[in-house]
Design a protein around this motif. Structure first.
Motif, PDB file in Angstrom:
ATOM      1  N   HIS A  73       0.746  -1.224  -0.153  1.00  0.00           N
ATOM      2  CA  HIS A  73      -0.019  -0.118   0.213  1.00  0.00           C
ATOM      3  C   HIS A  73       0.969   1.400   0.058  1.00  0.00           C
ATOM      4  O   HIS A  73       0.877   2.076  -0.760  1.00  0.00           O
ATOM      5  N   VAL A  74       1.828   1.175   0.934  1.00  0.00           N
ATOM      6  CA  VAL A  74       2.894   2.368   0.894  1.00  0.00           C
ATOM      7  C   VAL A  74       3.703   2.515  -0.347  1.00  0.00           C
ATOM      8  O   VAL A  74       3.908   3.659  -0.986  1.00  0.00           O
ATOM      9  N   LEU A  75       4.084   1.373  -0.970  1.00  0.00           N
ATOM     10  CA  LEU A  75       4.521   1.169  -2.177  1.00  0.00           C
ATOM     11  C   LEU A  75       3.731   2.110  -3.297  1.00  0.00           C
ATOM     12  O   LEU A  75       4.521   2.661  -4.168  1.00  0.00           O
ATOM     13  N   GLU A  76       2.438   1.664  -3.344  1.00  0.00           N
ATOM     14  CA  GLU A  76       2.165   2.344  -4.147  1.00  0.00           C
ATOM     15  C   GLU A  76       1.509   3.848  -4.177  1.00  0.00           C
ATOM     16  O   GLU A  76       1.526   4.491  -5.102  1.00  0.00           O
ATOM     17  N   GLU A  77       1.579   4.299  -3.152  1.00  0.00           N
ATOM     18  CA  GLU A  77       1.586   5.810  -2.719  1.00  0.00           C
ATOM     19  C   GLU A  77       2.893   6.421  -2.848  1.00  0.00           C
ATOM     20  O   GLU A  77       2.656   7.641  -3.372  1.00  0.00           O
ATOM     21  N   LEU A  78       3.820   5.426  -2.797  1.00  0.00           N
ATOM     22  CA  LEU A  78       5.131   6.400  -3.336  1.00  0.00           C
ATOM     23  C   LEU A  78       5.366   6.300  -4.854  1.00  0.00           C
ATOM     24  O   LEU A  78       6.241   6.822  -5.607  1.00  0.00           O
TER      25      LEU A  78
END
Ligand code: ADE
Length: 253
Positions: A73-78
């Motif tokens: 999820h964080v990877l997608e935001e980044l």
């Protein structure tokens, strides 16, 4: 810096890190902090985050899935430009690995490498950190391997969970970010910066219950004061942490 913390009790980290100096740094935009509730990333109806260990034994082990899902999820935001990231099924649409912004992953566990000020300095230079708070008897080993986590321990004792350890590590990193402390001397003089413990400090009054501030500190002679502090620093390190002194002697000056 953007810091993401994945935890079962994220409120602990939110409360601690949004207070005091780190809180001010976050408010002023010098760092971004996101504390994630791992339960929200589960894919089972009971929102269970842990289970009994394969092979038996006491306690429970944190599941790999919620941890990896939270990281993704964080990877997608980044990486908003990389759609459908990074599920295996549509990997053809995922850009080559090296074009992705990937946070450096830290796992707090008593079986990790002992944490030092040198680690804080190194980690303060990262743009993105993803910090996993372990719980129970530990986490499924595959989470650590898949995310290439750096396993860190804050000391040879066992806490109920990694949240407090994450706060310790996060605080030590955030205070080193540019502009967080009023002047760099604030940390260049302190314990561990040069491998020694800090010299004793005094403030008003000059005498308290018969105890006087050492004369040299009132002398205004800066060279004398510097030498006195260095001496006291060495003395204290010798008395309290002789192991540090060994490393100090070995280090090139
Ligand atoms: N979790 C529990 N105890 C810990 C420790 N000493 N360091 C890091 N994480 C922990």
């Amino acid at each position: 810096m953007r810091m993401d913390i994945a935890a079962l009790f994220p409120d602990i980290c939110t409360a601690v890190l949004n207070a005091s100096i780190t809180g001010r740094a976050i408010k002023e935009g010098k760092a971004q902090l996101f504390c994630h509730q791992l339960r929200e990333y589960t894919e089972n109806r009971q929102k269970q985050t842990d289970g009994y260990p394969y092979g038996g034994g006491p306690g429970k082990v944190m599941f790999v899935q919620p941890i990896v899902s939270c990281y993704e999820h964080v990877l997608e935001e980044l990486n908003p430009q990389a759609q459908g990231l990074p599920s295996g099924e549509n990997s053809e649409t995922v850009p080559p690995d090296n074009s992705l912004v990937r946070p450096h992953v830290i796992l707090l566990t008593p079986s990790g490498k002992p944490y030092t000020q040198a680690d804080a300095v190194r980690l303060s230079q990262k743009e993105n950190l993803f910090i996993i708070c372990g719980h129970y008897e530990g986490i499924d080993e595959r989470a650590s391997i898949l995310l290439e986590a750096e396993e860190i321990s804050i000391g040879d004792y066992v806490l109920t969970g990694g949240e407090l350890a994450a706060c310790v590590v996060a605080d030590s990193i955030l205070r080193l970010l540019p502009g967080v402390l009023s002047s760099p001397e604030n940390y260049e003089e302190e314990s561990f910066w040069n491998g020694l413990l800090e010299y004793p400090q005094y403030a008003r009054p000059a005498e308290y219950r018969g105890m006087k501030v050492p004369e040299v500190l009132l002398s205004g002679d800066h060279e004398k004061i510097r030498k006195w502090r260095q001496e006291k620093s060495l003395e204290k390190t010798q008395r309290v942490r002789p192991d540090l002194l060994e490393n100090h002697k070995k280090a090139p000056s």
